[in-house]
Design a protein around this motif. Structure first.
Motif, PDB file in Angstrom:
ATOM      1  N   THR A  62      -2.101   6.076 -17.793  1.00 28.76           N
ATOM      2  CA  THR A  62      -2.011   4.957 -16.843  1.00 28.76           C
ATOM      3  C   THR A  62      -2.842   3.775 -17.319  1.00 28.76           C
ATOM      4  O   THR A  62      -2.391   2.621 -17.284  1.00 28.76           O
ATOM      5  CB  THR A  62      -2.491   5.402 -15.443  1.00 28.76           C
ATOM      6  OG1 THR A  62      -1.723   6.532 -15.017  1.00 28.76           O
ATOM      7  CG2 THR A  62      -2.333   4.276 -14.435  1.00 28.76           C
ATOM      8  N   LEU A  63      -4.064   4.048 -17.777  1.00 36.40           N
ATOM      9  CA  LEU A  63      -4.934   2.978 -18.274  1.00 36.40           C
ATOM     10  C   LEU A  63      -4.410   2.367 -19.569  1.00 36.40           C
ATOM     11  O   LEU A  63      -4.726   1.222 -19.891  1.00 36.40           O
ATOM     12  CB  LEU A  63      -6.347   3.529 -18.498  1.00 36.40           C
ATOM     13  CG  LEU A  63      -7.153   3.853 -17.238  1.00 36.40           C
ATOM     14  CD1 LEU A  63      -8.462   4.542 -17.595  1.00 36.40           C
ATOM     15  CD2 LEU A  63      -7.431   2.598 -16.426  1.00 36.40           C
ATOM     16  N   ARG A  81       3.566   2.034 -14.357  1.00 37.11           N
ATOM     17  CA  ARG A  81       2.144   2.316 -14.167  1.00 37.11           C
ATOM     18  C   ARG A  81       1.859   3.013 -12.840  1.00 37.11           C
ATOM     19  O   ARG A  81       1.073   3.963 -12.788  1.00 37.11           O
ATOM     20  CB  ARG A  81       1.322   1.021 -14.268  1.00 37.11           C
ATOM     21  CG  ARG A  81      -0.176   1.264 -14.271  1.00 37.11           C
ATOM     22  CD  ARG A  81      -0.939   0.006 -14.584  1.00 37.11           C
ATOM     23  NE  ARG A  81      -0.710  -1.043 -13.611  1.00 37.11           N
ATOM     24  CZ  ARG A  81      -1.258  -2.258 -13.684  1.00 37.11           C
ATOM     25  NH1 ARG A  81      -2.015  -2.582 -14.716  1.00 37.11           N
ATOM     26  NH2 ARG A  81      -0.996  -3.168 -12.764  1.00 37.11           N
ATOM     27  N   ARG A 156      -9.732  -0.933  -9.471  1.00 29.20           N
ATOM     28  CA  ARG A 156     -10.615  -0.733 -10.617  1.00 29.20           C
ATOM     29  C   ARG A 156     -11.414   0.563 -10.495  1.00 29.20           C
ATOM     30  O   ARG A 156     -12.088   0.977 -11.446  1.00 29.20           O
ATOM     31  CB  ARG A 156     -11.557  -1.931 -10.762  1.00 29.20           C
ATOM     32  CG  ARG A 156     -10.854  -3.149 -11.352  1.00 29.20           C
ATOM     33  CD  ARG A 156     -11.723  -4.377 -11.351  1.00 29.20           C
ATOM     34  NE  ARG A 156     -10.966  -5.533 -11.824  1.00 29.20           N
ATOM     35  CZ  ARG A 156     -11.257  -6.787 -11.526  1.00 29.20           C
ATOM     36  NH1 ARG A 156     -12.301  -7.053 -10.754  1.00 29.20           N
ATOM     37  NH2 ARG A 156     -10.525  -7.775 -11.986  1.00 29.20           N
ATOM     38  N   TYR A 159     -11.183   3.283 -13.259  1.00 32.93           N
ATOM     39  CA  TYR A 159     -12.073   3.369 -14.406  1.00 32.93           C
ATOM     40  C   TYR A 159     -13.198   4.367 -14.133  1.00 32.93           C
ATOM     41  O   TYR A 159     -13.523   5.206 -14.971  1.00 32.93           O
ATOM     42  CB  TYR A 159     -12.693   1.999 -14.740  1.00 32.93           C
ATOM     43  CG  TYR A 159     -11.710   0.873 -14.896  1.00 32.93           C
ATOM     44  CD1 TYR A 159     -10.530   1.053 -15.617  1.00 32.93           C
ATOM     45  CD2 TYR A 159     -11.941  -0.379 -14.335  1.00 32.93           C
ATOM     46  CE1 TYR A 159      -9.622   0.022 -15.772  1.00 32.93           C
ATOM     47  CE2 TYR A 159     -11.036  -1.420 -14.483  1.00 32.93           C
ATOM     48  CZ  TYR A 159      -9.878  -1.210 -15.197  1.00 32.93           C
ATOM     49  OH  TYR A 159      -8.978  -2.234 -15.349  1.00 32.93           O
ATOM     50  N   LEU A 190     -10.051   2.274 -24.444  1.00 33.46           N
ATOM     51  CA  LEU A 190      -9.320   1.579 -23.379  1.00 33.46           C
ATOM     52  C   LEU A 190     -10.245   0.661 -22.580  1.00 33.46           C
ATOM     53  O   LEU A 190      -9.853  -0.448 -22.201  1.00 33.46           O
ATOM     54  CB  LEU A 190      -8.655   2.601 -22.450  1.00 33.46           C
ATOM     55  CG  LEU A 190      -7.524   3.427 -23.076  1.00 33.46           C
ATOM     56  CD1 LEU A 190      -7.082   4.536 -22.135  1.00 33.46           C
ATOM     57  CD2 LEU A 190      -6.340   2.533 -23.432  1.00 33.46           C
ATOM     58  N   LEU A 191     -11.466   1.127 -22.325  1.00 35.00           N
ATOM     59  CA  LEU A 191     -12.423   0.301 -21.595  1.00 35.00           C
ATOM     60  C   LEU A 191     -12.893  -0.874 -22.452  1.00 35.00           C
ATOM     61  O   LEU A 191     -13.081  -1.984 -21.943  1.00 35.00           O
ATOM     62  CB  LEU A 191     -13.621   1.147 -21.158  1.00 35.00           C
ATOM     63  CG  LEU A 191     -13.335   2.220 -20.101  1.00 35.00           C
ATOM     64  CD1 LEU A 191     -14.595   3.022 -19.799  1.00 35.00           C
ATOM     65  CD2 LEU A 191     -12.786   1.605 -18.813  1.00 35.00           C
ATOM     66  N   ARG A 194     -10.418  -3.616 -22.297  1.00 32.63           N
ATOM     67  CA  ARG A 194     -10.484  -4.389 -21.056  1.00 32.63           C
ATOM     68  C   ARG A 194     -11.681  -5.326 -21.023  1.00 32.63           C
ATOM     69  O   ARG A 194     -11.597  -6.431 -20.507  1.00 32.63           O
ATOM     70  CB  ARG A 194     -10.532  -3.426 -19.857  1.00 32.63           C
ATOM     71  CG  ARG A 194      -9.139  -2.976 -19.462  1.00 32.63           C
ATOM     72  CD  ARG A 194      -9.161  -1.763 -18.567  1.00 32.63           C
ATOM     73  NE  ARG A 194      -7.803  -1.501 -18.094  1.00 32.63           N
ATOM     74  CZ  ARG A 194      -6.860  -0.935 -18.825  1.00 32.63           C
ATOM     75  NH1 ARG A 194      -7.131  -0.597 -20.076  1.00 32.63           N
ATOM     76  NH2 ARG A 194      -5.650  -0.720 -18.332  1.00 32.63           N
TER      77      ARG A 194
END
Length: 219
Positions: A62-63, A81, A156, A159, A190-191, A194
């Motif tokens: 998803t992320l 998503r 969010r 996360y 992934l983080l 972002r």
């Protein structure tokens, strides 16, 4: 076309559950004595690990939608998503239910003691709880009620849920930490993507604000 792909993705997302069910019930589901044999010496643990693994995988998938739609230049990926996020919650529910029912037989005293005393269960429970408001508010109706910005802020939480999930897995396995570290590395990438994206957007916004007085003066 998108609807057809959604149906295909939906069916594919159910395959892990089908495989777990087949391994648990075997080829003769009415024969209770054979239940769990294919899962090894500890079928309950295998069920928990199977559903837990797929919860984390769907969270990471998803992320990954946001960077993938940009890198692959396929904006339509965003339409999948919500479904993938809901499947993360679905497998999380299966994981949590396996623990409550098959492992603890709904013994509230033991469950509360585990949550309070075992840190890996505490953080795992937190990871699941954080997914609940995301699943509840996943509809377009909730987006209208909350407003776009508040809805994005709320979502969010995914996360923090993913981070808690990786930590839960890391503390759970204790010795063989290879797989949780793999999940952690993917999550870190992934983080990081972002963070870079937010920095670019912030820099673009500041540049736009800096040039605004000049435009007004010229007008």
């Amino acid at each position: 076309m998108i609807r057809t792909f959604k149906v295909v993705v939906f069916v594919v997302c159910l395959l892990p559950l089908g495989l777990l069910a087949w391994r648990f019930f075997g080829t003769h589901p009415t024969d209770v004595s054979n239940w769990g044999v294919r899962l090894g010496a500890n079928p309950v643990e295998a069920l928990e690990h199977g559903t837990g693994d797929w919860t984390l995988r769907f969270l990471l998938i998803t992320l990954a939608i946001t960077p993938l739609r940009t890198l692959l230049r396929v904006p339509a990926l965003i339409k999948f998503r919500r479904m993938l996020g809901l499947f993360a919650f679905f497998y999380g529910c299966l994981y949590f239910t396996t623990y409550l029912w098959v492992d603890k037989f709904f013994n509230v005293h033991e469950i509360l003691a585990d949550i309070l005393k075992r840190k890996y269960i505490t953080v795992g429970f937190l990871a699941f709880v954080l997914l609940v408001p995301l699943a509840v508010t996943s509809t377009t109706g909730w987006i209208r009620r909350l407003g776009g910005k508040r809805w994005q802020t709320l979502h969010r939480l995914i996360y923090f849920s993913a981070i808690a999930g990786v930590v839960h897995y890391l503390w759970l396995v204790k010795a063989d930490i290879h797989k949780p570290l793999e999940y952690g590395a993917i999550l870190a990438l992934l983080l990081a993507y972002r963070v870079l994206l937010w920095q670019r957007q912030s820099s673009a916004a500041k540049s736009a604000m800096a040039t605004l007085p000049r435009k007004i003066a010229l007008e």
